[in-house]
Motif scaffolding. Structure first.
Motif, short mmCIF file in Angstrom:
data_model
loop_
_atom_site.label_atom_id
_atom_site.label_comp_id
_atom_site.label_asym_id
_atom_site.label_seq_id
_atom_site.Cartn_x
_atom_site.Cartn_y
_atom_site.Cartn_z
N ALA A 280 88.52 106.84 52.16
CA ALA A 280 89.15 106.66 50.88
C ALA A 280 89.91 105.74 50.78
N SER A 281 90.18 105.35 49.45
CA SER A 281 90.94 104.02 49.23
C SER A 281 91.96 104.22 48.29
N ILE A 282 93.15 103.44 48.57
CA ILE A 282 94.14 103.43 47.39
C ILE A 282 93.98 102.35 46.63
N TYR A 283 94.11 102.78 45.35
CA TYR A 283 93.83 101.88 44.12
C TYR A 283 95.20 101.55 43.33
N LYS A 284 95.11 100.46 42.75
CA LYS A 284 96.18 99.91 41.87
C LYS A 284 95.79 99.55 40.57
N ASN A 285 95.77 100.24 39.44
CA ASN A 285 95.34 99.87 38.14
C ASN A 285 93.89 99.38 38.25
N GLU B 193 92.30 98.43 41.02
CA GLU B 193 91.93 97.37 42.00
C GLU B 193 92.01 98.03 43.28
N LYS B 194 91.09 97.79 44.21
CA LYS B 194 91.28 98.52 45.65
C LYS B 194 92.34 97.72 46.35
N VAL B 195 93.31 98.51 47.22
CA VAL B 195 94.13 97.59 47.81
C VAL B 195 94.14 98.05 49.17
N VAL B 196 93.90 99.24 49.94
CA VAL B 196 93.73 99.41 51.21
C VAL B 196 92.85 100.66 51.41
N ILE B 197 92.25 100.84 52.70
CA ILE B 197 91.42 102.03 52.78
C ILE B 197 91.76 102.81 54.33
N ALA B 198 91.39 104.03 54.07
CA ALA B 198 91.44 104.68 55.48
C ALA B 198 90.04 105.32 55.77
N ASN C 138 96.45 105.24 56.41
CA ASN C 138 96.86 103.75 56.06
C ASN C 138 97.99 103.72 54.96
N GLY C 139 98.61 102.83 54.99
CA GLY C 139 99.70 102.85 54.03
C GLY C 139 100.11 101.34 53.38
#
Length: 242
Positions: A173-178, A180-185, A198-199
């Motif tokens: 899974a990935s954290i998105y901001k607006n 845009e992909k930021v980080v993945i786990a 991840n954080g």
């Protein structure tokens, strides 16, 4: 002088002659007794006027001064009381403003995928936004459990973290901001449990959104043990650009 001459001729001594002359002078020029008494009385009156004040007048003046001082003290007390009340109101207003500001800064959330039961989500041919329905904390109500989206209510530095759990072969899974992909786990384990986290710290403007997307063709598992989670909180606010 005829009398004196006669007495001298008659045989008077010199002392008797002096006494007689003094007596004659006294009869011719008697003392001014009344005048002297009047002058003495005037001197005493002038002495009284100059040396002894009017006690009653002094007491009246002192009483008036005391009354004036009491009125001034009452006026000062009223002024100080009004100033203290005004100051207390200002302090109370400032405290309330700080409380409101602190309430606005209290932003934190944490949620797991499933409200109840257990199971997989996925796989899907394309990325999907995960909705974490089991909300543990949502201070500030910035996280929406229906859409899975966190919306920043004020500018600041935020911390976000995700955990991913599953059973082989792949989970990610990935954290998105607006958008845009930021980080993945991500984890790849053909036969055994998958576990990854991840954080990230992000600077968000008011209205920026953060969410989590599941990778295509992967799946994620959750149960009453809440393996898969999404959390975030405000570290500190930042000043807005003027």
């Amino acid at each position: 002088m005829s009398v004196v001459q006669q007495q001298v001729d008659g045989g008077l001594n010199e002392n008797e002659i002096s006494q007689q002359i003094s007596s004659e002078d006294g009869r011719q020029n008697p003392p001014q007794t009344d005048t002297l008494r009047a002058e003495a009385s005037t001197d005493r009156q002038q002495y009284c006027d100059l040396g002894i004040p009017d006690i009653h007048a002094a007491l009246r003046e002192l009483t008036a001064t005391v009354i004036e001082l009491k009125e001034n003290i009452r006026a000062l007390e009223t002024q100080l009381r009004d100033e203290m009340n005004k100051k207390n109101e200002e302090i109370f207003s400032q405290v309330e403003e700080l409380r409101k500001e602190n309430r606005d800064r209290e932003i934190a959330f944490s949620a797991a995928l499933m409200e109840s039961g257990n199971g997989y989500i996925g796989p899907f041919p394309t990325e999907i936004t995960l909705t974490y329905r089991n909300v543990f904390t949502n201070i500030g109500n910035a996280y929406n459990p229906i859409t899975g989206v966190f919306t920043a209510p004020l500018k600041g530095a935020y911390m976000f973290r995700i955990s991913v759990f599953g059973h082989g072969p792949v989970s990610g899974a990935s954290i998105y901001k607006n958008g845009e992909k930021v980080v993945i786990a991500y984890d790849n384990q053909p036969q055994y449990d998958l576990n990854s986290s991840n954080g990230v710290v992000l600077i968000l403007e008011v209205g920026d959104v953060v969410y989590v997307k599941l990778w295509p063709n992967t799946r994620i598992f959750d149960s009453e043990n809440n393996h898969s989670t999404f959390s975030g909180f405000l570290l500190f606010p930042l000043p807005s650009q003027q």
